[in-house]
Design a protein around this motif. Structure first.
Motif, PDB file in Angstrom:
ATOM      1  N   ALA A  73       0.834  -1.212   0.000  1.00 52.89           N
ATOM      2  CA  ALA A  73       0.000   0.000   0.000  1.00 52.89           C
ATOM      3  C   ALA A  73       0.864   1.256   0.000  1.00 52.89           C
ATOM      4  O   ALA A  73       0.351   2.361  -0.028  1.00 52.89           O
ATOM      5  CB  ALA A  73      -0.929  -0.007   1.202  1.00 52.89           C
ATOM      6  N   GLY A  74       2.178   1.079   0.063  1.00 47.96           N
ATOM      7  CA  GLY A  74       3.091   2.223   0.059  1.00 47.96           C
ATOM      8  C   GLY A  74       3.973   2.250   1.281  1.00 47.96           C
ATOM      9  O   GLY A  74       4.138   1.248   1.975  1.00 47.96           O
ATOM     10  N   CYS A  75       4.537   3.404   1.529  1.00 52.07           N
ATOM     11  CA  CYS A  75       5.413   3.595   2.683  1.00 52.07           C
ATOM     12  C   CYS A  75       4.682   3.182   3.954  1.00 52.07           C
ATOM     13  O   CYS A  75       3.504   3.525   4.128  1.00 52.07           O
ATOM     14  CB  CYS A  75       5.827   5.070   2.762  1.00 52.07           C
ATOM     15  SG  CYS A  75       6.804   5.463   4.234  1.00 52.07           S
ATOM     16  N   PRO A  76       5.346   2.470   4.843  1.00 49.80           N
ATOM     17  CA  PRO A  76       4.680   2.056   6.073  1.00 49.80           C
ATOM     18  C   PRO A  76       4.299   3.233   6.973  1.00 49.80           C
ATOM     19  O   PRO A  76       3.507   3.070   7.902  1.00 49.80           O
ATOM     20  CB  PRO A  76       5.699   1.134   6.751  1.00 49.80           C
ATOM     21  CG  PRO A  76       7.008   1.479   6.143  1.00 49.80           C
ATOM     22  CD  PRO A  76       6.721   1.959   4.754  1.00 49.80           C
ATOM     23  N   LEU A  77       4.813   4.429   6.682  1.00 48.88           N
ATOM     24  CA  LEU A  77       4.454   5.613   7.466  1.00 48.88           C
ATOM     25  C   LEU A  77       3.315   6.404   6.818  1.00 48.88           C
ATOM     26  O   LEU A  77       2.928   7.458   7.318  1.00 48.88           O
ATOM     27  CB  LEU A  77       5.682   6.512   7.662  1.00 48.88           C
ATOM     28  CG  LEU A  77       6.826   5.866   8.432  1.00 48.88           C
ATOM     29  CD1 LEU A  77       8.048   6.773   8.450  1.00 48.88           C
ATOM     30  CD2 LEU A  77       6.391   5.532   9.850  1.00 48.88           C
ATOM     31  N   LEU A  78       2.776   5.894   5.740  1.00 46.86           N
ATOM     32  CA  LEU A  78       1.676   6.544   5.036  1.00 46.86           C
ATOM     33  C   LEU A  78       0.363   6.173   5.714  1.00 46.86           C
ATOM     34  O   LEU A  78       0.111   5.017   6.020  1.00 46.86           O
ATOM     35  CB  LEU A  78       1.666   6.079   3.574  1.00 46.86           C
ATOM     36  CG  LEU A  78       0.733   6.783   2.612  1.00 46.86           C
ATOM     37  CD1 LEU A  78       1.087   8.262   2.487  1.00 46.86           C
ATOM     38  CD2 LEU A  78       0.807   6.119   1.243  1.00 46.86           C
ATOM     39  N   ALA A  79      -0.466   7.180   5.951  1.00 44.85           N
ATOM     40  CA  ALA A  79      -1.792   6.973   6.542  1.00 44.85           C
ATOM     41  C   ALA A  79      -2.819   7.514   5.540  1.00 44.85           C
ATOM     42  O   ALA A  79      -3.009   8.719   5.443  1.00 44.85           O
ATOM     43  CB  ALA A  79      -1.903   7.690   7.880  1.00 44.85           C
ATOM     44  N   GLY A  80      -3.421   6.630   4.774  1.00 46.67           N
ATOM     45  CA  GLY A  80      -4.291   7.069   3.682  1.00 46.67           C
ATOM     46  C   GLY A  80      -3.421   7.687   2.603  1.00 46.67           C
ATOM     47  O   GLY A  80      -2.497   7.053   2.110  1.00 46.67           O
ATOM     48  N   ASP A  81      -3.699   8.930   2.255  1.00 43.28           N
ATOM     49  CA  ASP A  81      -2.872   9.654   1.283  1.00 43.28           C
ATOM     50  C   ASP A  81      -1.909  10.606   1.974  1.00 43.28           C
ATOM     51  O   ASP A  81      -1.221  11.376   1.319  1.00 43.28           O
ATOM     52  CB  ASP A  81      -3.759  10.470   0.318  1.00 43.28           C
ATOM     53  CG  ASP A  81      -4.461   9.601  -0.694  1.00 43.28           C
ATOM     54  OD1 ASP A  81      -4.021   8.453  -0.902  1.00 43.28           O
ATOM     55  OD2 ASP A  81      -5.455  10.063  -1.279  1.00 43.28           O
ATOM     56  N   ARG A  82      -1.847  10.588   3.292  1.00 40.55           N
ATOM     57  CA  ARG A  82      -1.037  11.545   4.051  1.00 40.55           C
ATOM     58  C   ARG A  82       0.104  10.869   4.799  1.00 40.55           C
ATOM     59  O   ARG A  82      -0.028   9.748   5.272  1.00 40.55           O
ATOM     60  CB  ARG A  82      -1.910  12.273   5.094  1.00 40.55           C
ATOM     61  CG  ARG A  82      -3.078  13.009   4.544  1.00 40.55           C
ATOM     62  CD  ARG A  82      -2.617  14.217   3.778  1.00 40.55           C
ATOM     63  NE  ARG A  82      -3.759  14.945   3.297  1.00 40.55           N
ATOM     64  CZ  ARG A  82      -3.842  16.235   3.283  1.00 40.55           C
ATOM     65  NH1 ARG A  82      -2.848  16.968   3.702  1.00 40.55           N
ATOM     66  NH2 ARG A  82      -4.912  16.825   2.806  1.00 40.55           N
ATOM     67  N   CYS A  83       1.177  11.605   4.920  1.00 40.53           N
ATOM     68  CA  CYS A  83       2.328  11.135   5.688  1.00 40.53           C
ATOM     69  C   CYS A  83       2.023  11.284   7.173  1.00 40.53           C
ATOM     70  O   CYS A  83       1.672  12.375   7.630  1.00 40.53           O
ATOM     71  CB  CYS A  83       3.552  11.962   5.301  1.00 40.53           C
ATOM     72  SG  CYS A  83       5.042  11.489   6.198  1.00 40.53           S
ATOM     73  N   SER A  84       2.169  10.208   7.914  1.00 42.07           N
ATOM     74  CA  SER A  84       1.890  10.255   9.357  1.00 42.07           C
ATOM     75  C   SER A  84       2.989  10.982  10.133  1.00 42.07           C
ATOM     76  O   SER A  84       2.813  11.299  11.301  1.00 42.07           O
ATOM     77  CB  SER A  84       1.710   8.836   9.913  1.00 42.07           C
ATOM     78  OG  SER A  84       2.924   8.110   9.821  1.00 42.07           O
ATOM     79  N   VAL A  85       4.125  11.255   9.463  1.00 46.68           N
ATOM     80  CA  VAL A  85       5.230  11.963  10.113  1.00 46.68           C
ATOM     81  C   VAL A  85       5.564  13.249   9.344  1.00 46.68           C
ATOM     82  O   VAL A  85       6.713  13.666   9.302  1.00 46.68           O
ATOM     83  CB  VAL A  85       6.477  11.054  10.265  1.00 46.68           C
ATOM     84  CG1 VAL A  85       6.209   9.908  11.227  1.00 46.68           C
ATOM     85  CG2 VAL A  85       6.944  10.531   8.920  1.00 46.68           C
ATOM     86  N   GLU A  86       4.562  13.860   8.732  1.00 47.04           N
ATOM     87  CA  GLU A  86       4.742  15.035   7.878  1.00 47.04           C
ATOM     88  C   GLU A  86       5.662  16.083   8.509  1.00 47.04           C
ATOM     89  O   GLU A  86       6.547  16.616   7.849  1.00 47.04           O
ATOM     90  CB  GLU A  86       3.383  15.666   7.558  1.00 47.04           C
ATOM     91  CG  GLU A  86       3.451  16.890   6.676  1.00 47.04           C
ATOM     92  CD  GLU A  86       3.877  16.595   5.247  1.00 47.04           C
ATOM     93  OE1 GLU A  86       4.517  17.477   4.645  1.00 47.04           O
ATOM     94  OE2 GLU A  86       3.580  15.509   4.727  1.00 47.04           O
ATOM     95  N   ALA A  87       5.482  16.373   9.776  1.00 43.33           N
ATOM     96  CA  ALA A  87       6.259  17.422  10.446  1.00 43.33           C
ATOM     97  C   ALA A  87       7.755  17.105  10.511  1.00 43.33           C
ATOM     98  O   ALA A  87       8.566  18.028  10.615  1.00 43.33           O
ATOM     99  CB  ALA A  87       5.719  17.661  11.854  1.00 43.33           C
ATOM    100  N   VAL A  88       8.109  15.823  10.451  1.00 39.91           N
ATOM    101  CA  VAL A  88       9.521  15.426  10.571  1.00 39.91           C
ATOM    102  C   VAL A  88       9.930  14.439   9.492  1.00 39.91           C
ATOM    103  O   VAL A  88      10.908  13.714   9.653  1.00 39.91           O
ATOM    104  CB  VAL A  88       9.810  14.821  11.974  1.00 39.91           C
ATOM    105  CG1 VAL A  88       9.606  15.845  13.076  1.00 39.91           C
ATOM    106  CG2 VAL A  88       8.958  13.579  12.227  1.00 39.91           C
ATOM    107  N   LYS A  89       9.215  14.424   8.381  1.00 36.31           N
ATOM    108  CA  LYS A  89       9.470  13.394   7.376  1.00 36.31           C
ATOM    109  C   LYS A  89      10.904  13.450   6.861  1.00 36.31           C
ATOM    110  O   LYS A  89      11.546  14.502   6.892  1.00 36.31           O
ATOM    111  CB  LYS A  89       8.458  13.448   6.247  1.00 36.31           C
ATOM    112  CG  LYS A  89       8.527  14.616   5.329  1.00 36.31           C
ATOM    113  CD  LYS A  89       7.396  14.478   4.305  1.00 36.31           C
ATOM    114  CE  LYS A  89       7.325  15.669   3.398  1.00 36.31           C
ATOM    115  NZ  LYS A  89       6.224  15.524   2.437  1.00 36.31           N
TER     116      LYS A  89
END
Length: 146
Positions: A73-89
């Motif tokens: 489904a993609g990067c394991p840190l991806l939540a839906g279409d959004r990065c779950s660690v956006e602030a520190v990606k």
């Protein structure tokens, strides 16, 4: 590995992220800077060791990377279409699509444009800003810019 690059000052690269998540679903490795595992783990409230065991692979030479598997489904840190660690990606993610292998090769940029709806949209990015983003990517060759 030195890439044949077209000088950035002669490129007119447009990009505007649409937050579709397509870049996060590309199979491959997200190479990390040495400080990034600790920063990502802290953001997720995990111990570094637990974060590494869950999300990382040690590469030859000791570098760490997040693996995005083909068919997943993609990067394991991806939540839906959004990065779950956006602030520190990771820097490699923040730098996309301004990766050496894409900005240095017009054919590669055109090929990537078929995968990313944000390429070719928005304003032309200044060469100086692209160079700054290239420096964030700890990829295979360390960000050869021109």
């Amino acid at each position: 590995m030195k890439l044949p690059l077209v000088p950035l000052d002669r490129r007119r690269l447009r990009f505007e992220c649409t937050q579709c998540g397509a870049c996060c679903r590309k199979p491959g490795l997200v190479h990390l800077h040495p400080d990034e595992p600790a920063r990502l783990a802290a953001y997720l409230g995990l111990e570094v060791r637990a974060f590494a065991a869950r999300y990382l692979r040690r590469l030859p030479g000791g570098r760490m990377a997040i693996v995005v598997h083909e068919g997943s489904a993609g990067c394991p840190l991806l939540a839906g279409d959004r990065c779950s660690v956006e602030a520190v990606k990771p820097g490699q993610c923040r730098a996309y699509p301004f990766w050496p292998e894409l900005v240095g090769d017009p054919a590669a940029w055109r090929a990537e444009k078929r995968k990313c709806e944000g390429l070719g949209r928005g304003p032309v990015w200044p060469a100086a800003e692209i160079r700054r983003l290239l420096a964030l990517d700890p990829g295979v060759d360390g960000g050869n810019t021109d």
